[in-house]
Design an enzyme around this catalytic site. Structure first.
Site, PDB file in Angstrom:
ATOM      1  N   LYS A  81     -83.832 -21.508 -17.935  1.00  0.00           N
ATOM      2  CA  LYS A  81     -85.049 -21.888 -17.201  1.00  0.00           C
ATOM      3  C   LYS A  81     -85.051 -23.392 -16.936  1.00  0.00           C
ATOM      4  O   LYS A  81     -84.677 -24.178 -17.805  1.00  0.00           O
ATOM      5  CB  LYS A  81     -86.274 -21.482 -18.033  1.00  0.00           C
ATOM      6  CG  LYS A  81     -87.609 -21.621 -17.329  1.00  0.00           C
ATOM      7  CD  LYS A  81     -88.741 -21.111 -18.244  1.00  0.00           C
ATOM      8  CE  LYS A  81     -90.105 -21.231 -17.601  1.00  0.00           C
ATOM      9  NZ  LYS A  81     -91.185 -20.789 -18.515  1.00  0.00           N
ATOM     10  N   SER A 156     -94.670 -17.934 -16.204  1.00  0.00           N
ATOM     11  CA  SER A 156     -94.014 -18.881 -15.342  1.00  0.00           C
ATOM     12  C   SER A 156     -92.510 -18.651 -15.218  1.00  0.00           C
ATOM     13  O   SER A 156     -91.886 -19.147 -14.288  1.00  0.00           O
ATOM     14  CB  SER A 156     -94.244 -20.294 -15.875  1.00  0.00           C
ATOM     15  OG  SER A 156     -93.627 -20.447 -17.142  1.00  0.00           O
ATOM     16  N   SER A 180     -95.240 -16.647 -20.845  1.00  0.00           N
ATOM     17  CA  SER A 180     -94.264 -16.819 -19.757  1.00  0.00           C
ATOM     18  C   SER A 180     -92.887 -16.226 -19.999  1.00  0.00           C
ATOM     19  O   SER A 180     -92.056 -16.206 -19.090  1.00  0.00           O
ATOM     20  CB  SER A 180     -94.117 -18.292 -19.418  1.00  0.00           C
ATOM     21  OG  SER A 180     -95.271 -18.724 -18.748  1.00  0.00           O
TER      22      SER A 180
HETATM   23  N1  GLN Z   1     -99.501 -18.035 -17.424  1.00  0.00           N
HETATM   24  C1  GLN Z   1     -99.874 -18.888 -18.506  1.00  0.00           C
HETATM   25  C2  GLN Z   1    -100.316 -20.209 -17.964  1.00  0.00           C
HETATM   26  O1  GLN Z   1    -100.383 -20.340 -16.793  1.00  0.00           O
HETATM   27  C3  GLN Z   1     -98.730 -19.041 -19.453  1.00  0.00           C
HETATM   28  C4  GLN Z   1     -97.782 -20.105 -19.087  1.00  0.00           C
HETATM   29  C5  GLN Z   1     -96.613 -20.207 -20.004  1.00  0.00           C
HETATM   30  O2  GLN Z   1     -96.456 -19.425 -20.940  1.00  0.00           O
HETATM   31  N2  GLN Z   1     -95.802 -21.209 -19.769  1.00  0.00           N
HETATM   32  O3  GLN Z   1    -100.625 -21.108 -18.678  1.00  0.00           O
END
Ligand code: GLN
Length: 506
Positions: A81, A156, A180
């Site tokens: 990532k 994400s 994410s």
């Molecule tokens: N979707 C969640 C957020 O927007 C989780 C993001 C993540 O785990 N990096 O914060």
């Protein structure tokens, strides 16, 4: 037996490598060829390192033929990532503000991948600074779900999940601050594991919210996640929150896949209302399969989970606003001179750069965070959120008195359409309702495919375990996976439509 290396699991690739039936160069080349052929449709990668990956593969083959003690996954390639720093490879965190930045060092987990002889195929797409649940907040355009190119791959870490789901990498690294790793796994029919907080070093991860962030595996099987977890996990003196204890026996647990006598708790607050009926049905069926295999089911209640989302969206922006202050136009990446100003001050350059370099979601959270931390509101918002965080952790502690592991659907729905929630941040945030509590409490969580919804798209099943007991979730996940494989007669991903014949409409 298939002869296409991109269809094999990492464990199978490792066996073929050990038997001398495939070389790392062959495996790596096969993945690079498939990336060339289908990634223009999926857009899982932001950067592909063809030469670097092939050189690392050749080196892995050399080490093996020289009889060096081979790590389990030596020669198996991986995608990383883009929030993880990689020496000499572009690292943008999905943001324009880091366009063109080449890190001068490797994250600890990348060092460990390299030591294990795992070629790095490239960097995967993500929501900007890991803020989002759909990968649509990437400054470089969205990633598409390999099951349906008009749908989101989750976020994400949609790039990592889509890379694995589309057979563009056997393994990938994700990061999970609020879901994410797990939510993208859920909506792409893949496996995602968030280790216990501190289980994998955060050194070299571009921080979103330091008290919540955790890196972990994105794979197609539970055993592959466990194998990768053992490579990247373990103590690191460069991260002061790193756990100073051996990695839990996750591979052994994944191989044993045993739930006999295990008490599995269904969290009342993470089922029913708010979860799509077909998601709920797949969840209930999975629970029944675990019962058939000898698990005991109990119902538990975690009353403060109702406030978890609200607390998370104060704590995360607070930490993020502070972490993102370092993007000041002086030290990394982008620098924009304000228009029409002849001799701009440092502050003017900083403001112009942050305006041009950050996307809307990032700005929204910086504003939210600085507000929640401001002198007059600190106690009312940030302070209260921290109290809720403690209550969520206590709910978990009480639940783990009654059950060895806890289970729920990973996400309330299957993959939604691109664009569907882009103008409604609250709707986007609600997608993480089931994954966020684990980050607040620092406990590990795993998502495994549980079948398809009425729309023919994947549904995920989440397993949560007490802190440092990661092996428990791998055991349950592997047991469910084995039961479902029998029922389906093959991996769920084999039912995804062939990307070669799919068209991108937008
Ligand atoms: N979707 C969640 C957020 O927007 C989780 C993001 C993540 O785990 N990096 O914060």
């Amino acid at each position: 037996m298939t002869s296409d290396p991109t269809r094999l699991s990492a464990a199978e690739l490792a066996d073929r490598l050990a038997a001398g039936e495939l070389s790392s160069v062959e495996i790596t080349q096969a993945h690079l060829d498939r990336i060339d052929a289908v990634d223009p449709k999926v857009h899982a990668y932001l950067h592909v390192d063809r030469d670097g990956a092939l050189a690392q593969a050749a080196e892995a083959d050399r080490r093996r033929s020289a009889g060096e003690d081979a790590a389990a996954l030596m020669g198996v390639p991986i995608a990383v990532k883009d929030v993880v720093t990689t020496k000499g490879l572009p690292t943008t965190a999905g943001s324009r503000i880091l366009q063109g930045w080449i890190p001068p060092y490797d994250a600890t987990l990348v060092t460990r991948l390299k030591q294990a002889g795992m070629p790095i195929l490239g960097k995967t797409n993500m929501d900007e600074f890991a803020m989002g649940s759909s990968t649509e907040h990437s400054a470089y355009g969205p990633t598409r779900n390999p099951w349906d190119l008009e749908r989101i791959p989750g976020g994400s870490g949609g790039g990592s999940a889509a890379a694995v789901g589309a057979h563009l990498a056997p393994l990938a690294i994700g990061t999970d601050t609020g879901g994410s790793i797990r939510q993208p796994a859920s909506v792409t029919g893949t496996v995602g594991a968030k280790p216990t907080y501190g289980g994998v070093s955060r050194y070299g991860l571009i921080a979103l919210a330091s008290s919540l962030d955790q890196a972990g595996p994105c794979t197609r099987t539970v055993l592959d996640s466990a194998l990768l977890h053992e490579v990247i996990g373990g103590h690191d003196p460069m991260d002061s929150t790193s756990i100073d204890a051996p990695v839990p026996p996750v591979v052994e647990a994944a191989r044993r896949a045993d739930v006999t006598g295990l008490r599995i708790g269904i969290v009342r607050e993470l089922t029913g209302d708010g979860y799509a009926p077909d998601v709920q049905r797949r969840f209930d069926e999975a629970v029944a399969l675990l019962t058939d295999r000898g698990a005991e089911i109990v119902e538990v209640s975690c009353p403060h989970f109702e406030q978890a989302l609200a607390a998370y969206y104060l704590i995360l922006p607070s930490e993020a606003s502070s972490n993102l202050a370092k993007f000041d136009a002086m030290r990394y990446g982008l620098r924009v001179g304000p228009e029409g100003v002849e001799r701009p001050s440092a502050e003017q350059v900083m403001a112009a750069t942050r305006d041009a370099g950050f996307g809307d979601e990032v700005k929204r959270r910086i504003i939210l965070g600085t507000y929640a931390l401001s002198a007059g509101y600190y106690d009312a918002y940030y302070g209260q959120a921290q109290k809720v965080r403690t209550l969520v952790a206590r709910d978990f502690a009480a639940a783990f008195e009654q059950a060895d592991v806890l289970v729920s659907p990973t996400a309330p729905t299957t993959a939604f359409k691109l664009g569907d929630k882009l103008d409604d941040p609250m709707a986007m945030y609600r997608n993480d309702i089931a994954t966020i509590p684990a980050n607040l409490a620092g406990i590990p969580g795993l998502s495994v495919p549980a079948g398809l919804g009425d729309d023919g798209l994947p549904v995920g099943f989440q397993v949560l375990a007490p802190a440092t007991r990661d092996e428990l979730m791998y055991g349950v996940g592997a047991a469910l996976e084995a039961a479902l494989l029998q029922e389906w007669g093959g991996p769920l991903l084999d039912r995804a439509p062939a990307l070669e014949t799919m068209e991108v409409a937008r």
